[in-house]
Design an enzyme around this catalytic site. Structure first.
Site, PDB file in Angstrom:
ATOM      1  CB  ALA A  58      -0.936  -0.013   1.209  1.00  0.00           C
ATOM      2  CD  GLU A  63       8.819  -0.833   6.835  1.00  0.00           C
ATOM      3  OE1 GLU A  63       8.820  -1.416   7.940  1.00  0.00           O
ATOM      4  OE2 GLU A  63       7.790  -0.617   6.169  1.00  0.00           O
ATOM      5  CG  ASN A 121       2.099  -8.859   7.238  1.00  0.00           C
ATOM      6  OD1 ASN A 121       3.076  -9.461   7.654  1.00  0.00           O
ATOM      7  ND2 ASN A 121       1.091  -8.524   8.004  1.00  0.00           N
ATOM      8  NE  ARG A 172      -7.373 -16.632   4.183  1.00  0.00           N
ATOM      9  CZ  ARG A 172      -6.543 -15.717   3.732  1.00  0.00           C
ATOM     10  NH1 ARG A 172      -6.430 -14.561   4.347  1.00  0.00           N
ATOM     11  NH2 ARG A 172      -5.809 -15.936   2.659  1.00  0.00           N
ATOM     12  CG  HIS A 181      -6.347  -9.156   7.466  1.00  0.00           C
ATOM     13  ND1 HIS A 181      -5.473  -8.715   6.506  1.00  0.00           N
ATOM     14  CD2 HIS A 181      -7.363  -8.256   7.481  1.00  0.00           C
ATOM     15  CE1 HIS A 181      -5.947  -7.608   5.950  1.00  0.00           C
ATOM     16  NE2 HIS A 181      -7.101  -7.316   6.536  1.00  0.00           N
ATOM     17  CD  GLU A 221      -3.802  -6.346   8.295  1.00  0.00           C
ATOM     18  OE1 GLU A 221      -4.121  -7.036   9.276  1.00  0.00           O
ATOM     19  OE2 GLU A 221      -2.791  -6.574   7.597  1.00  0.00           O
ATOM     20  CB  ALA A 276      -4.829  -8.627   2.048  1.00  0.00           C
TER      21      ALA A 276
END
Length: 844
Positions: free
Chosen positions: A405, A424, A432, A672, A782, A811, A826
């Protein structure tokens, strides 16, 4: 079940013993569970058992074998321990209460911890030393006041959390050597700049250490000095004294414990060892398998290191291969720290060099000490090409978080002419995204068209709403499904991302719709996004921890306060900040705040940096959050580490799930959360994924993921056999039931209908060897909840108003997925909304 019972993982944290060691003690009836949960087989242990471990460790340190220790506890229920437990039970409860009160009263605790940048609790001791340098605490203590490891751990934890400044004082070593320094200076374990402006740093190397109780300092020093003299050890002319138990929680001075640490200058060996000159090969164990290096020695000096081969994950491991060899050459020693974010790769390189040095004739004991000590050095970030650190830096756009993203946002903003910096906190980019299954859901993608798979935006939306129990934000969902194909085209045509001619049919989807990136995981995606970002002039900074949003008098977000090499830097943004920091799966406290059941027992599939930093920053500026209790587990993970299993991707192409009884219990391609819950309801909370040659020939997941297979084999979590009965026996699965289950399932395959669970997708038989059985368990994967945004990616406050200058994507954002995220969505989300965030922050 009583409140004061603990799992193996919690005891490991308290005592410092590994899970493997504790399980060994359990299997040999040295450590005995006080309670076994009949529903899942989890084993719980009381504080009594934790205290008992102290005696075990003491006996072991004094040369007793495990068999002798076991006999001692078998013969004697140990009134001494029982009495000891009674005395300290109340104290332990009081400590827990005080810690909770401390946490409650410290409103700015996080700010305090950021300021002090302390060492982790389990690294509070600065060294790992061989037994010959360690004296047992009992030698110079009053045994009636003997504190447990549990006490010490809790008090260190509390001291760290309150920012106590009494943890480390540096004293000169008087009356010992003419070389003793006359300078007295205070030294704090906490690396606070206010205290360290004119103070020495921690010396690296071995330490001789001893602990003493209040009033026993002279006795302790004498023992150490006698030992130093006897063993002809050259030491530095000063000592560290660290208060382990002090007045913070104990008002009784007789209970104070202080540790003396004396840095060793050189250990005078009987004979100086000289290595041979030449080139020597060494092999170490990294995350992905063996790391092989060639080390050149000349006149006892490491002249060159060449990495011959390795299987580490690209991008993630790059900083380790850039910096570890360089540091070893600079210091002529393997006593160098791990690189943050790639510790296993760092460790593997050091081990490979160590083994090469052994081949050259270096002392084994010396190298083993350095290997242990290196683990206690503070990890370093990727310092490559770091600029001179300025206190304030100015940009048009600041993006925080360099996963998919963040890279997408940075690229789209930079392509509109903005001057962009991408921050970062880890030593490498990718987040991820990099370790994902490598599939992006797109209706109408090229692989679907070639395979003539009928799909549509409407069907995609229907699947997502069904998967999220219709609690999805329709505004975000409509953008998501309509922009998926254009985002896919953007990746292919403008970013240059390559795709395989494959599809993954993730659970919950009506049809296979996940296009698969070329290569391994999502390395292709991150590599191409990084390349594009750099070509557009995006300034990518790693090892930068962002901790607080900066606002002006009108509450507009104008920058972010970050830490770079322990120095504060304000990154100011003319147009605003984009937060792409991911979820909070790795933040146990935040998880428990919103879903108390997802406690320490659950590992996570996420990388170590996914700890909700963006959520915490948004809290500070009054952002609104939604659906924070919706937290997803990934069903097919490593039961010991939480690692998402790529080998387990065989589930999507026909592998079935069975329990210890050999019976199926769920539709393998269900959502999931449904599959995870079903697994947790089985014996010991685990399941077994079973497939054969037919499925492996479709997926090749075993051959594609050899490094993971090796890790699974080392932990007995996978077996491969030409005989299904033998494979079942290896995993202690009911053989007859499993054979009957497979026979029944193969009949379903022939008839093209699963009568037990109505499995979606193509049914594939399991009738040819080799057969594969993998032990699996769910791990937190998640977090669906997050900040509330509008359709322009602007973050909203609790009144529903825009927080000017603040955008978010990925996320960290809540609402899109509802109660449950479908696999593959995602990656689609981070590209669609990351790209939009970058465009909108420049436009608005």
């Amino acid at each position: 079940m009583k409140k004061e019972l603990y799992l193996i993982g919690e005891i490991s944290k308290i005592t410092g013993l590994s899970n493997k060691t504790l399980r060994y003690y359990d299997e040999n009836n040295i450590l005995k569970p006080d309670y076994v949960d009949p529903n899942n087989g989890y084993r719980y242990y009381s504080e009594y058992q934790i205290l008992k471990l102290q005696n075990i460790i003491t006996l072991k340190d004094n040369g007793f074998s495990l068999e002798e220790i076991k006999n001692r506890f078998d013969q004697n229920i140990s009134r001494e321990i029982s009495s000891f437990f009674d005395v300290y039970k109340k104290k332990i409860e009081d400590i827990n209460t005080q810690i909770q009160e401390l946490k409650t009263s410290k409103k700015n605790l996080q700010k305090l911890l950021d300021e002090f940048s302390y060492l982790e609790v389990d690294k509070i001791v600065l060294k790992c030393l061989p037994k010959k340098f360690l004296y047992n605490l009992d030698i110079i203590t009053n045994k009636n006041l003997n504190n447990s490891i549990f006490d010490i751990y809790k008090i260190i934890e509390a001291s760290v959390e309150c920012g106590s400044a009494n943890l480390g004082k540096k004293f000169k070593l008087s009356n010992f050597s003419k070389q003793t320094t006359e300078k007295m200076s205070e030294f704090l374990l906490f690396k606070n700049e206010n205290f360290l402006k004119s103070i020495d740093t921690i010396e690296r190397g071995e330490y001789i250490t001893i602990r003493y109780r209040y009033g026993n300092r002279e006795n302790a020093l004498k023992k150490l000095l006698d030992y130093i003299s006897l063993n002809k050890i050259s030491i530095e002319p000063f000592i560290y004294e660290i208060e382990i138990i002090n007045s913070f929680l104990s008002q009784n001075k007789n209970e104070y414990i202080t540790e003396i640490q004396i840095p060793v200058k050189t250990i005078l060996l009987d004979e100086e060892i000289k290595m041979e000159n030449g080139k020597f090969i060494g092999v170490g164990k990294g995350y992905g398998g063996n790391i092989s290096v060639e080390v050149e020695i000349d006149n006892n000096t490491i002249k060159n290191i060449v990495v011959i081969s390795h299987n580490e994950t690209k991008i993630i491991s790059d900083p380790a291969f850039t910096h570890i060899p360089k540091l070893i050459l600079e210091t002529n020693s393997i006593l160098v720290p791990n690189i943050s974010g790639c510790s296993m790769s760092s460790r593997g390189i050091r081990e490979a060099v160590k083994n090469a040095l052994i081949e050259a004739g270096e002392n084994l004991d010396k190298l083993e000490i350095q290997m242990l000590e290196a683990e206690n050095l503070v990890k370093i970030g990727d310092g490559g090409s770091r600029r001179i650190i300025k206190s304030i830096e100015n940009f048009d756009v600041v993006v925080v978080g360099a996963g998919g993203a963040g890279l997408s946002a940075a690229i789209s903003a930079a392509s509109k002419g903005a001057r962009v910096v991408l921050l970062e906190k880890m030593s490498s980019i990718g987040g991820n995204t990099l370790i994902s299954m490598g599939g992006i859901n797109v209706p109408g993608n090229d692989a679907q068209l070639e395979k003539d798979i009928q799909d549509s935006i409407e069907l995609y939306k229907k699947d997502i709403l069904l998967g999220g129990d219709n609690e999805n934000s329709l505004e975000l969902l409509n953008i998501f499904v309509n922009e998926a194909l254009p985002a896919y085209r953007w990746l292919k045509d403008e970013i240059g991302v390559s795709f395989k001619n494959e599809l993954i049919h993730f659970g919950g989807h009506s049809v296979p719709r996940a296009a698969v990136f070329a290569g391994k995981y999502a390395i292709e995606l991150i590599a191409k996004l990084r390349s594009k970002a750099l070509s557009l002039g995006v300034d990518i900074r790693t090892g930068v921890r962002s901790k607080e949003l900066i606002t002006d008098n009108d509450s507009r977000v104008i920058g972010v306060l970050s830490s770079v090499e322990n120095k504060d830097v304000k990154f100011m943004a003319k147009k605003g900040i984009v937060l792409t920091t991911g979820g909070f799966s790795g933040n146990i406290e935040l998880r428990k705040k919103y879903n108390s059941s997802l406690d320490e027992r659950y590992k996570t599939t996420n990388i170590s940096g996914i700890t909700g930093d963006g959520h915490l920053m948004c809290e500070q500026v009054g952002a609104d959050f939604l659906q924070m209790d919706y937290i997803q587990t990934f069903p097919i993970s490593n039961p010991e580490t939480g690692e998402l299993s790529h080998v387990g991707g065989s589930r999507f192409d026909g592998a079935i799930l069975v329990n210890k009884s050999g019976n199926r219990f769920v539709e393998e391609l269900d959502r999931r959360d449904t599959v995870s819950e079903a697994i947790l309801n089985q014996e010991n909370g685990v399941a077994y994924l079973v497939w054969g040659k037919e499925i492996e020939e479709i997926t090749n997941y075993v051959s594609k993921n050899k490094e993971e297979v090796e890790r699974l084999k080392n932990s007995n979590l996978i077996t491969i056999s030409d005989n299904l009965k033998e494979a079942a026996n290896f995993m202690n699965i009911d053989e007859e039931n499993l054979l009957n289950t497979i026979e029944r399932y193969n009949n379903f395959v022939k008839n093209k209908k699963d009568l037990d669970f109505n499995r979606r997708g193509n049914l594939v038989s399991i009738s040819k060897g080799p057969y594969y059985i993998q032990k699996v368990a769910p791990a937190v994967h998640h977090t669906m909840g997050g900040v509330r945004i509008n359709k322009e990616n602007q973050v909203l406050n609790q009144k529903g108003d825009i927080i000017e200058g603040l955008f978010a994507a990925g996320e960290i954002v809540g609402g899109l997925h509802g109660t449950n995220r479908l696999g593959g969505n995602a990656i689609t989300e981070i590209i669609v909304f990351g790209k939009r965030a970058g465009e909108n922050i420049v436009k608005l």
